[in-house]
Motif scaffolding. Structure first.
Motif, PDB file in Angstrom:
ATOM      1  N   ALA A 116       0.834  -1.201   0.000  1.00 19.59           N
ATOM      2  CA  ALA A 116       0.000   0.000   0.000  1.00 19.59           C
ATOM      3  C   ALA A 116       0.868   1.249   0.000  1.00 19.59           C
ATOM      4  N   LYS A 117       0.323   2.323  -0.560  1.00 18.92           N
ATOM      5  CA  LYS A 117       0.988   3.627  -0.525  1.00 18.92           C
ATOM      6  C   LYS A 117      -0.072   4.713  -0.657  1.00 18.92           C
ATOM      7  N   VAL A 118       0.301   5.932  -0.291  1.00 25.56           N
ATOM      8  CA  VAL A 118      -0.537   7.102  -0.524  1.00 25.56           C
ATOM      9  C   VAL A 118       0.068   7.851  -1.705  1.00 25.56           C
ATOM     10  N   ASP A 119      -0.707   8.022  -2.785  1.00 24.68           N
ATOM     11  CA  ASP A 119      -0.142   8.649  -3.978  1.00 24.68           C
ATOM     12  C   ASP A 119      -0.178  10.174  -3.876  1.00 24.68           C
ATOM     13  N   GLY A 120       0.249  10.835  -4.931  1.00 21.05           N
ATOM     14  CA  GLY A 120       0.361  12.287  -4.920  1.00 21.05           C
ATOM     15  C   GLY A 120      -0.956  13.012  -4.771  1.00 21.05           C
ATOM     16  N   ASP A 121      -2.060  12.338  -5.080  1.00 20.36           N
ATOM     17  CA  ASP A 121      -3.389  12.939  -4.933  1.00 20.36           C
ATOM     18  C   ASP A 121      -4.027  12.609  -3.589  1.00 20.36           C
ATOM     19  N   GLY A 122      -3.245  11.985  -2.704  1.00 18.46           N
ATOM     20  CA  GLY A 122      -3.779  11.636  -1.393  1.00 18.46           C
ATOM     21  C   GLY A 122      -4.644  10.393  -1.390  1.00 18.46           C
ATOM     22  N   VAL A 123      -4.562   9.577  -2.441  1.00 16.04           N
ATOM     23  CA  VAL A 123      -5.343   8.346  -2.516  1.00 16.04           C
ATOM     24  C   VAL A 123      -4.550   7.202  -1.891  1.00 16.04           C
TER      25      VAL A 123
END
Length: 744
Positions: free
Chosen positions: A176-183
């Motif tokens: 899992a990760k949080v992408d640049g759009d906060g997703v």
């Protein structure tokens, strides 16, 4: 197969960090203090998190939502997650986890449903008015109590059914990760990505539109990934990893301790018949141990209750079921979903009752077997396809059955032989209240190929290949002209979970509709581009549309380039029909899945040989006749039946998952014995094809029916061989030797 498909376990993105869970050593305890200072001081530690770091409800587990992502006030089983640690690599993670200090106040615990229901028992969930009772319900028809007095013969038994470990090849894992759009984006091994995304959002306090779950191929699941496993921990870790991707991959030992198991239970079943062998009365009481958290305990109990009469007509019946909280590891969905437990009891008592009136056990079953139009022993009108009769007739005429007496007589010294038979039934889908809805999405690509956006996960049962065959049949295309997008909550449409033997049944119907829509659009567009072509003279062929009068072809890529993007994408939604009978049951019994409309049926036949010295049981031959509607892929069909039967053999004979005072004793595959190719015979699968009007191309789900009759089939063979019935499963050598001594 090329071996190129990626699983969640294969994901190792750049910058990866690792997360692990510190678990409770107590079955029931209050958390007094958590000291994370030592862990935070360890090199390479990125975060050390507790329940206090969670912004949302910190609860998962539909429908009750009672299981914390991290325990906040107390722990309820040995293995309950308490602290989450994120570190640079696995070795640093282990060191940091060992440095976490948790202070507990042990509390009284309960490990069996009966003491858990007793007055004054320790209560696991204080907010529940019912105490430790998760669910209870009754399904009744006629007057069973009085009907037993009218019976010429009555037999009964109490059967203990064990836990069973899913033992999938790929343990619980994901990235899992949080992408640049906060997703929050995760790739995880799961059967239910859309449901997961909603649960994660609520539990962690994230807007639902900011959670994306991708489900690649699963390395097995069998129900064990139909719900949250590592998803909550993955999401929480990713929210505190500074944007770096986080991986969790449970070891086999941690999987054994933390994952759900088949519900252990006790089934008390009583059955009576008239002098001519007509079943007249049935009484059944089943008690399941749901463990520390509810999971799908209510639905599992109802599925078991709803199949307690099996494939038979019975004039009067009463079935009582309940599921109880204990301080044992949580139970959950497992192939068959409560049905193998109740069928194990019923089919053994059927043999006992046939023996009491001196009737052949197969003929006894044939006499009482339901046919289309009949009312089952629980009052369900069998309006859809049902052919258990042919399954039984084929078993009756098979040499393994007709020659059983001679084979038994030829047993070598110090060996006992027996031949057993059993039947099974399994309802397809979710039942009458929870909508069974599937939505399919299909796209014509500009290069002339097609893309299927799969809405349901493939955990090895082959529904992805089935999707390609279904769409290929409608669109007249070969399999190589398709590509498939695995379930992705941002790209695919919600088609619910890969469970309940409804994956191809439901999604397949939706895909047929979507493919039909896209086919018409393609042909319409060609007719618009070529005014001299009459629409009725156009057909799809591999890679093209053909004008049949002159045989000319227009390539699909040419047609695609002439279509607008929106017209090249077709979607469709299909809702499964349900049983509209108004049966007198409580609302929660109906909500959890009673009654079903479409069912699969099976008859199993086996012969076993028992070593009088060691008590070991060897399965010599095994056959399964199955009515699962029409067959779309014979190889996948056969493999599903064989896999289910062999998993059922393990449940019957070898898989002895032990829990003592709430602690898992069977911690790995060195002590939890799974059947291998050396332990089982060739399993012969014989289809009995019917046509199910509600299914795609007439098929019904085949994923679970193979397991439901295996345990009683083997148990009946063993009982015939040793002259004594072993009512506690699995039928281990120790139990067989005890029964041999008892019989002697």
């Amino acid at each position: 197969m090329t071996g190129r498909e990626r699983y969640a376990a294969d994901e190792y993105p750049a910058g990866l960090v690792y997360a692990g869970v510190v678990r409770s050593p107590h079955p029931h305890a209050r958390i007094l203090a958590i000291d994370t200072t030592g862990a935070l001081a360890c090199p390479g530690v990125i975060a050390v998190l507790t329940g206090g770091d969670i912004r949302g409800t910190n609860r998962t587990g539909l429908p009750e939502m009672d299981q914390p992502v991290l325990a906040d006030t107390k722990v309820r089983f040995t293995g309950d997650p308490v602290v989450l640690v994120v570190a640079e690599d696995r070795e640093l993670l282990r060191q940091a986890m060992a440095a976490v200090k948790v202070t507990y106040e042990p509390l009284p615990a309960v490990f069996d449903p009966d003491p858990a229901l007793a007055k004054g028992a320790p209560v696991l969930h204080e907010n529940r008015k019912e105490g430790n009772l998760l669910f209870s319900g009754v399904i009744a028809k006629g007057d069973a109590d009085f009907a037993f007095s009218e019976c010429a013969a009555v037999r009964e038994g109490i059967f203990s059914l064990p836990r069973q470990e899913h033992a999938y090849l790929e343990t619980e894992t994901g990235v899992a990760k949080v992408d640049g759009d906060g997703v929050l984006e995760m790739i995880v091994s799961t059967q239910s990505p859309f449901r997961d995304s909603r649960e994660i959002a609520a539990a962690l306090g994230i807007p639902p539109e900011k959670v994306r779950v991708i489900a690649p191929y699963l390395g097995g699941a069998f129900g064990g990934k139909d719900g949250i496993t590592v998803q909550g921990h993955l999401g929480l870790a990713a929210l505190h990893s500074g944007g770096r991707p986080v991986k969790i991959w449970n070891s086999r030992e941690e999987s054994f301790v933390s994952s759900t198991k088949r519900h252990p239970g006790r089934v008390s079943l009583k059955l009576g018949c008239t002098k001519d062998g007509t079943l007249h009365a049935l009484s059944c009481r089943l008690i399941f141990d749901t463990g520390a958290y509810a999971g799908l305990g209510g639905p599992v109990a109802v599925y078991g209750m709803g199949h307690a009469a099996g494939v038979y007509r019975v004039a009067h019946s009463r079935v009582e079921g309940m599921n109880v909280y204990t301080n044992n590891p949580p139970s959950g969905a497992f192939r068959g979903f409560g049905i193998p437990q109740v069928i194990a009891a019923l089919e053994q008592v059927v043999d006992m009752l046939a023996e009491s009136i001196g009737m052949d056990p197969l003929e006894f079953r044939l006499k009482n077997a339901i046919r289309v139009g009949d009312e089952t022993g629980l009052g369900i009108r069998m309006s859809n396809s049902a052919d258990i009769v042919t399954c039984l007739e084929k078993a009756r005429d098979h040499p393994l059955w007709t020659g059983r007496d001679e084979w038994i007589r030829q047993a070598p010294d110090y060996k006992r032989r027996g031949v057993g038979i059993a039947t099974g039934v399994l309802g397809i889908g979710y039942g009458p209240v929870i909508p069974d809805i599937a939505s399919a999405k299909l796209e014509l690509l500009t290069d002339g190929r097609f893309r299927i956006y799969a809405g349901v996960a493939d955990m090895g049962q082959g529904n992805n290949s089935a999707n390609i065959h279904i769409a290929g049949d409608i669109l007249c295309q070969s399999p190589d002209r398709f590509e498939l997008v695995q379930p992705d909550t941002f790209r695919c449409l919600n088609s619910s979970s890969s469970a309940a033997s409804r994956t191809t049944y439901s999604y397949g119907n939706a895909l047929i509709l979507a493919a039909g829509v896209l086919k018409e659009r393609i042909l319409d567009r060609v007719a618009q581009l070529h005014p001299l072509f009459r629409r009725e003279n156009l057909i799809l062929v591999p890679g093209a549309v053909r004008h049949t009068p002159d045989g000319s072809d227009i390539a699909l890529h040419t047609i695609a380039e002439a279509m607008q993007e929106a017209d090249r994408v077709a979607t469709a939604t299909w809702t499964a029909p349900v049983n509209r009978q108004q049966l007198a049951v409580a609302p929660d019994v109906k909500m959890y899945g009673f009654p079903h409309l479409a069912y699969t049926f099976t008859t199993h036949l086996t012969r076993v040989e028992i070593d009088e010295i060691t008590g070991a049981v060897a399965v010599d031959a095994y056959l399964a006749w199955t009515d699962a509607g029409r067959i779309m892929n014979p190889h996948v069909y056969e493999q599903q039946i064989q896999g289910g039967v062999i998993q059922g053999m393990g449940y019957a004979l070898w898989e002895d998952f032990r829990v003592t005072e709430g602690a898992v004793v069977t911690k790995n595959l060195s002590t939890y014995i799974l059947p291998t190719s050396m332990d089982v015979p060739d399993v012969l699968s014989v289809p009995v094809e019917t046509y199910e009007e509600s299914g795609p191309f007439g098929m019904k789900g085949v994923g679970e029916i193979g397991i439901v009759a295996a345990l009683p089939c083997i148990a009946n063979a063993v009982a015939g061989a040793i002259g004594s019935r072993v009512c506690d499963a699995p039928l281990t050598p120790e139990r067989i030797l005890t029964a041999l001594r008892r019989a002697a």
